[in-house]
Motif scaffolding. Sequence first.
Motif, PDB file in Angstrom:
ATOM      1  N   ILE A  68       0.848  -1.188   0.000  1.00 46.04           N
ATOM      2  CA  ILE A  68       0.000   0.000   0.000  1.00 46.04           C
ATOM      3  C   ILE A  68       0.886   1.242   0.000  1.00 46.04           C
ATOM      4  CG2 ILE A  68      -1.759   1.302   1.235  1.00 46.04           C
ATOM      5  CD1 ILE A  68      -2.677  -1.312   2.478  1.00 46.04           C
ATOM      6  N   ARG A  69       0.739   2.069  -1.035  1.00 50.19           N
ATOM      7  CA  ARG A  69       1.508   3.305  -1.114  1.00 50.19           C
ATOM      8  C   ARG A  69       0.567   4.475  -0.838  1.00 50.19           C
ATOM      9  NH1 ARG A  69       5.865   5.079  -5.775  1.00 50.19           N
ATOM     10  NH2 ARG A  69       6.315   7.163  -4.931  1.00 50.19           N
ATOM     11  N   TYR A  70       0.740   5.110   0.313  1.00 47.71           N
ATOM     12  CA  TYR A  70      -0.145   6.181   0.739  1.00 47.71           C
ATOM     13  C   TYR A  70       0.267   7.529   0.151  1.00 47.71           C
ATOM     14  CZ  TYR A  70      -1.612   2.807   4.307  1.00 47.71           C
ATOM     15  OH  TYR A  70      -2.082   1.689   4.958  1.00 47.71           O
ATOM     16  N   VAL A  71       1.561   7.712  -0.085  1.00 47.55           N
ATOM     17  CA  VAL A  71       2.105   9.007  -0.490  1.00 47.55           C
ATOM     18  C   VAL A  71       2.435   8.994  -1.976  1.00 47.55           C
ATOM     19  CG1 VAL A  71       3.839  10.766  -0.028  1.00 47.55           C
ATOM     20  CG2 VAL A  71       3.096   9.242   1.810  1.00 47.55           C
ATOM     21  N   GLY A  72       1.780   9.872  -2.739  1.00 50.63           N
ATOM     22  CA  GLY A  72       1.995   9.936  -4.169  1.00 50.63           C
ATOM     23  C   GLY A  72       3.194  10.781  -4.553  1.00 50.63           C
ATOM     24  N   VAL A  73       3.467  10.828  -5.853  1.00 47.44           N
ATOM     25  CA  VAL A  73       4.627  11.551  -6.369  1.00 47.44           C
ATOM     26  C   VAL A  73       4.521  13.052  -6.070  1.00 47.44           C
ATOM     27  CG1 VAL A  73       5.885  12.191  -8.460  1.00 47.44           C
ATOM     28  CG2 VAL A  73       5.035   9.856  -8.191  1.00 47.44           C
ATOM     29  N   LYS A  74       3.331  13.631  -6.263  1.00 43.04           N
ATOM     30  CA  LYS A  74       3.167  15.073  -6.035  1.00 43.04           C
ATOM     31  C   LYS A  74       3.447  15.450  -4.592  1.00 43.04           C
ATOM     32  CE  LYS A  74      -0.174  15.952  -9.744  1.00 43.04           C
ATOM     33  NZ  LYS A  74      -1.545  16.446 -10.072  1.00 43.04           N
ATOM     34  N   GLU A  75       2.991  14.611  -3.677  1.00 41.12           N
ATOM     35  CA  GLU A  75       3.211  14.918  -2.263  1.00 41.12           C
ATOM     36  C   GLU A  75       4.682  14.766  -1.896  1.00 41.12           C
ATOM     37  OE1 GLU A  75       1.282  13.858   2.123  1.00 41.12           O
ATOM     38  OE2 GLU A  75       0.569  12.839   0.301  1.00 41.12           O
ATOM     39  N   ASN A  76       5.337  13.752  -2.455  1.00 41.88           N
ATOM     40  CA  ASN A  76       6.774  13.584  -2.224  1.00 41.88           C
ATOM     41  C   ASN A  76       7.559  14.785  -2.754  1.00 41.88           C
ATOM     42  OD1 ASN A  76       7.399  11.217  -0.771  1.00 41.88           O
ATOM     43  ND2 ASN A  76       6.871   9.947  -2.528  1.00 41.88           N
TER      44      ASN A  76
END
Length: 489
Positions: free
Chosen positions: A9-17
Amino acid sequence: MANSEEKEIRYVGVKENLAYGFANAGQVFGYNLVAGGYLSLFFTKVFGVPAGAVSTMILFLGIWDAVNDPLMGSIIDKTRTRYGKLRPYLILVPLPLAITTIMLFAGPEILADAKSTTIKIVYMYISYFIWEFFYTLGDVPFWSMSTAISPNPNDRTRAISSARFISGIVGGLSTTFLVVMMDLSNSGKWKLTLSQDFLILAIIAGTFGMALFSLAGWKTKERVVQTVKEPSVIDGFKVLFKNKPLMLIICGNLIGTLGGLASVFQTYYYSEVLNLNSAVLWINLPGTIFGFLTYLLIPKLKKKFDNRQIVILNLSCRLITAVLVFVLGLKFFKTNVPVVSVLLMLQNFVFSFFNTINMVIPTEMIGDTVDYMEWKTGERNEGVSFSVLTFLGKLTGSVSTSVGTALLPLIGLTFVATANGTEAVKGANTDLWIWALYILVPHILGMLSVIPYLFYDLKGEKLAQIRADLKIRRENLSKEVSQEAAKNE
């Protein structure tokens, strides 16, 4: 072992990173002007404050951080709002931090006609204290967010790597510009003074840099559920002493504090020995490029070594490399720029691999200690725990800058005012001392910090089991928080 489903499960997307990374870049752009030897050089050579006064002030405020940072962390841990406990600070702090960053470096221009050294010292104390207060108020919740942003450890590693990687590129521009501007000022190729060089970059840091830093408050989310109960400030301090893995990390960093002398005397080496500040750019360039690439190697390295082993490997390789470079450079460090450049390039190439790892692993380890205390006590203390990260970083900078500045007259380096500005006066062995304090001594002292890590056991199956247990507990806690919220509606 940890549940494999959680890893998927990946909660944090590219934009947020990216938002988290650019926020750190904005913060670091200003911090780099204060870090290492640049603050010492600014106060002594540019502002004209005696080395003893600078050393005393930095050491005094470094000691104050021992109380101030955990206190701020405890207050943050008590915070409960609909925006979370971290984001409110990240939203509010950038503006006052922008103003205080500019004021910190405006002293030489504001007091250009002041003849009293006392006035300069008072301005230095007040401006640095206020800047440090707001920096702490932003830095503690920022790094606390690295563990609250997701319950998935892989997400955390990506967020930390993103922050360190982007800040290394964008945040590092401040010192890149600074050394070039200093050489142009020293050579008379433009009319700006050294004080104006610092002030211009401080204005950029306060506007552009803090605009980026505000992204952490507006574009990131807290996903790890906090308990309904607010811990007291005293409980926040107690957690430091109950958390054995965190205490070992603290001890290791305290022992290795004087390892920060390298960054202090790097500044004086390029400025006063080579008399070429911008040389640091081409000498560090190969290592910097390689350092960015090593972010890709961290996942593979972590499959072979645990975090404790990586820390020990880092310190050992640094010491071996430092000894070789120091010995080989003894005949060349003052006069032969091409040879010493090659030696320093090779050193920085080796160091860059471990610098990258050192940017990620310690932050990740403190995140693990937060999970450990949640597993042990049922409460999360990101604020207090990550105040340790910020405190240790500032303590290393404060102690090393203070000690380094205090050593200047002892190794024969003083600055005197002349009609053409400030000039350095050196003794017979000053250059050799600067070379040793830049290349060798810090890494000998830094190696002592390995001792506490020999007892650090938050790794392997123990850590995996903690994460598996917490997954179940957090699901139950989420239900409890939802029920509490429903009652209050």
